[in-house]
Design a protein around this motif. Structure first.
Motif, mmCIF file in Angstrom:
data_model
loop_
_atom_site.group_PDB
_atom_site.id
_atom_site.type_symbol
_atom_site.label_atom_id
_atom_site.label_comp_id
_atom_site.label_asym_id
_atom_site.label_seq_id
_atom_site.Cartn_x
_atom_site.Cartn_y
_atom_site.Cartn_z
ATOM 1 N N VAL A 137 27.156 24.265 -17.646
ATOM 2 C CA VAL A 137 25.822 24.845 -17.499
ATOM 3 C C VAL A 137 24.737 23.778 -17.642
ATOM 4 N N ALA A 138 24.977 22.782 -18.496
ATOM 5 C CA ALA A 138 23.992 21.714 -18.691
ATOM 6 C C ALA A 138 23.794 20.870 -17.428
ATOM 7 N N THR A 139 24.714 20.976 -16.457
ATOM 8 C CA THR A 139 24.591 20.207 -15.205
ATOM 9 C C THR A 139 24.119 21.061 -14.036
ATOM 10 N N MET A 140 23.942 22.345 -14.224
ATOM 11 C CA MET A 140 23.780 23.226 -13.065
ATOM 12 C C MET A 140 22.329 23.274 -12.570
ATOM 13 N N TYR A 141 22.197 23.622 -11.293
ATOM 14 C CA TYR A 141 20.902 23.829 -10.649
ATOM 15 C C TYR A 141 21.114 24.839 -9.526
ATOM 16 N N PRO A 142 20.099 25.613 -9.156
ATOM 17 C CA PRO A 142 20.281 26.687 -8.172
ATOM 18 C C PRO A 142 20.764 26.170 -6.822
ATOM 19 N N CYS A 143 21.638 26.939 -6.184
ATOM 20 C CA CYS A 143 22.185 26.545 -4.888
ATOM 21 C C CYS A 143 21.108 26.413 -3.824
ATOM 22 N N ASP A 144 19.981 27.137 -3.976
ATOM 23 C CA ASP A 144 18.971 27.022 -2.923
ATOM 24 C C ASP A 144 18.254 25.678 -2.933
ATOM 25 N N ALA A 145 18.538 24.823 -3.929
ATOM 26 C CA ALA A 145 18.017 23.450 -3.897
ATOM 27 C C ALA A 145 18.591 22.674 -2.718
ATOM 28 N N GLU A 146 19.708 23.163 -2.163
ATOM 29 C CA GLU A 146 20.334 22.495 -1.017
ATOM 30 C C GLU A 146 19.381 22.403 0.175
ATOM 31 N N THR A 147 18.464 23.363 0.265
ATOM 32 C CA THR A 147 17.530 23.368 1.394
ATOM 33 C C THR A 147 16.103 23.054 0.957
ATOM 34 N N ALA A 148 15.932 22.466 -0.218
ATOM 35 C CA ALA A 148 14.591 22.178 -0.737
ATOM 36 C C ALA A 148 13.829 21.195 0.147
ATOM 37 N N ALA A 149 14.547 20.403 0.961
ATOM 38 C CA ALA A 149 13.883 19.433 1.829
ATOM 39 C C ALA A 149 13.086 20.103 2.947
ATOM 40 N N LEU A 150 13.332 21.382 3.183
ATOM 41 C CA LEU A 150 12.617 22.100 4.248
ATOM 42 C C LEU A 150 11.273 22.586 3.703
ATOM 43 N N VAL A 151 10.399 21.653 3.417
ATOM 44 C CA VAL A 151 9.163 21.967 2.699
ATOM 45 C C VAL A 151 8.193 22.806 3.520
ATOM 46 N N ASP A 152 8.371 22.840 4.849
ATOM 47 C CA ASP A 152 7.461 23.639 5.675
ATOM 48 C C ASP A 152 7.889 25.102 5.756
ATOM 49 N N LEU A 153 9.028 25.439 5.132
ATOM 50 C CA LEU A 153 9.472 26.819 5.069
ATOM 51 C C LEU A 153 9.281 27.348 3.654
ATOM 52 N N SER A 154 8.925 28.616 3.543
ATOM 53 C CA SER A 154 8.834 29.237 2.218
ATOM 54 C C SER A 154 10.237 29.431 1.655
ATOM 55 N N VAL A 155 10.324 29.740 0.362
ATOM 56 C CA VAL A 155 11.628 29.973 -0.261
ATOM 57 C C VAL A 155 12.362 31.095 0.463
ATOM 58 N N ARG A 156 11.653 32.190 0.757
ATOM 59 C CA ARG A 156 12.312 33.303 1.450
ATOM 60 C C ARG A 156 12.733 32.897 2.843
ATOM 61 N N GLN A 157 11.918 32.127 3.540
ATOM 62 C CA GLN A 157 12.293 31.689 4.888
ATOM 63 C C GLN A 157 13.504 30.776 4.860
ATOM 64 N N ARG A 158 13.610 29.927 3.821
ATOM 65 C CA ARG A 158 14.803 29.079 3.712
ATOM 66 C C ARG A 158 16.053 29.930 3.529
ATOM 67 N N ARG A 159 15.960 30.978 2.709
ATOM 68 C CA ARG A 159 17.104 31.866 2.529
ATOM 69 C C ARG A 159 17.421 32.587 3.835
ATOM 70 N N ILE A 160 16.379 33.044 4.523
ATOM 71 C CA ILE A 160 16.596 33.780 5.769
ATOM 72 C C ILE A 160 17.264 32.907 6.813
ATOM 73 N N VAL A 161 16.809 31.669 6.969
ATOM 74 C CA VAL A 161 17.380 30.827 8.012
ATOM 75 C C VAL A 161 18.825 30.473 7.713
ATOM 76 N N THR A 162 19.168 30.272 6.438
ATOM 77 C CA THR A 162 20.576 29.984 6.119
ATOM 78 C C THR A 162 21.440 31.223 6.292
ATOM 79 N N LEU A 163 20.927 32.385 5.902
ATOM 80 C CA LEU A 163 21.680 33.620 6.130
ATOM 81 C C LEU A 163 21.823 33.892 7.622
ATOM 82 N N MET A 164 20.775 33.600 8.358
ATOM 83 C CA MET A 164 20.755 33.852 9.792
ATOM 84 C C MET A 164 21.839 33.063 10.523
ATOM 85 N N ILE A 165 22.070 31.830 10.111
ATOM 86 C CA ILE A 165 23.035 30.984 10.833
ATOM 87 C C ILE A 165 24.431 31.042 10.233
#
Length: 272
Positions: A192-220
């Motif tokens: 647990v001391a090493t963990m971070y949320p899986c949605d950090a994987e798409t944090a580089a997509l700064v022009d998308l909102s958090v919800r949009q990042r989730r939507i685009v990954t779910l979409m594909i």
């Protein structure tokens, strides 16, 4: 990206302070001190696991039992038992798209029916495409971290671990032995001391909102508009509006092209 992370134990819900996980968008940068703590806790767990597994194999008295035998038997027993669990603290050392296609819907079903779950996946052991799938899941449930050996702590009172080989079949044992449980808890705390949320994987997509990042990954990753709406707790109309915005931001005429553009921007261009 500020996320309030929680991990649950038999004593209740442990709340972590608001932390900035953006530093972990490059997932290779886990501190060696934290990794070392995981190794130390794992060494202790392996000693206790081996002791218990040996006693089970020799039919000696020990607070443990064979939970499942063989891949099919283990999966069937897990599916039956999961409906009775109240809490699940899960560590997974590897994962593929094919495995996630089965496990994610199963997990969602049990969470909808009251299971409180936290699942930490070993980042380097998960296929890149599977990491993308996990990035679209609920960030309060799914995390990456340093987790080299899998286990499941059930209701804070037992732990599922690899058991002895019986007539060539792999087994999983359910252990209630106090020393092994303490070692499992120490390993969990170190992971647990090493963990971070899986949605950090798409944090580089700064022009998308958090919800949009989730939507685009779910979409594909083959989710329908209805499935995406249910996952996010929004209307199908909202999902479709966000998909249109995502396609525009990615300059993509179709979902397929959006998937290609997303992978390119995340350094995954060679994946399909």
């Amino acid at each position: 990206m500020n996320v309030r992370a929680t991990a649950r134990s038999d004593t209740g819900t442990q709340a972590f302070p608001n932390l900035d996980f953006s530093a972990f968008s490059d997932a290779g940068r886990l501190s060696w001190q934290r990794n070392q703590r995981v190794f130390e806790a794992l060494a202790r767990l392996e000693i206790e696991r081996s002791r218990v597994a040996s006693l089970v194999e020799r039919n000696r008295p020990v607070a443990a039992r064979v939970f499942g035998r063989g891949t099919r038997g283990i999966n069937e027993t897990m599916a039956r038992a999961a409906g009775t669990w109240r809490t699940l603290e899960s560590v997974r050392h590897s994962g593929t798209v094919q495995q996630l296609a089965t496990s994610l819907p199963n997990n969602a079903h049990f969470v909808e029916h009251g299971l409180r779950m936290v699942s930490v996946w070993n980042h380097s052991g998960v296929d890149p495409e599977a990491r993308l799938m996990l990035s679209g899941e609920d960030p309060a449930l799914y995390y990456f971290g340093f987790a080299p050996v899998q286990m499941k702590i059930i209701d804070g009172t037992s732990v599922l671990l690899d058991g002895p080989s019986l007539r060539g079949d792999r087994t999983v044992i359910e252990v209630r032995d106090d020393a092994c449980l303490r070692a499992a808890r120490s390993y969990w705390d170190a992971v647990v001391a090493t963990m971070y949320p899986c949605d950090a994987e798409t944090a580089a997509l700064v022009d998308l909102s958090v919800r949009q990042r989730r939507i685009v990954t779910l979409m594909i990753t083959s989710s329908s508009d209805d499935q995406i709406a249910r996952k996010l707790g929004v209307s199908v109309r909202t999902v479709r509006a966000d998909i249109a915005a995502v396609l525009d931001l990615l300059d993509a005429p179709t979902r397929f092209v959006a998937g290609l553009r997303l992978r390119e921007r995340l350094g995954m261009a060679g994946l399909r």
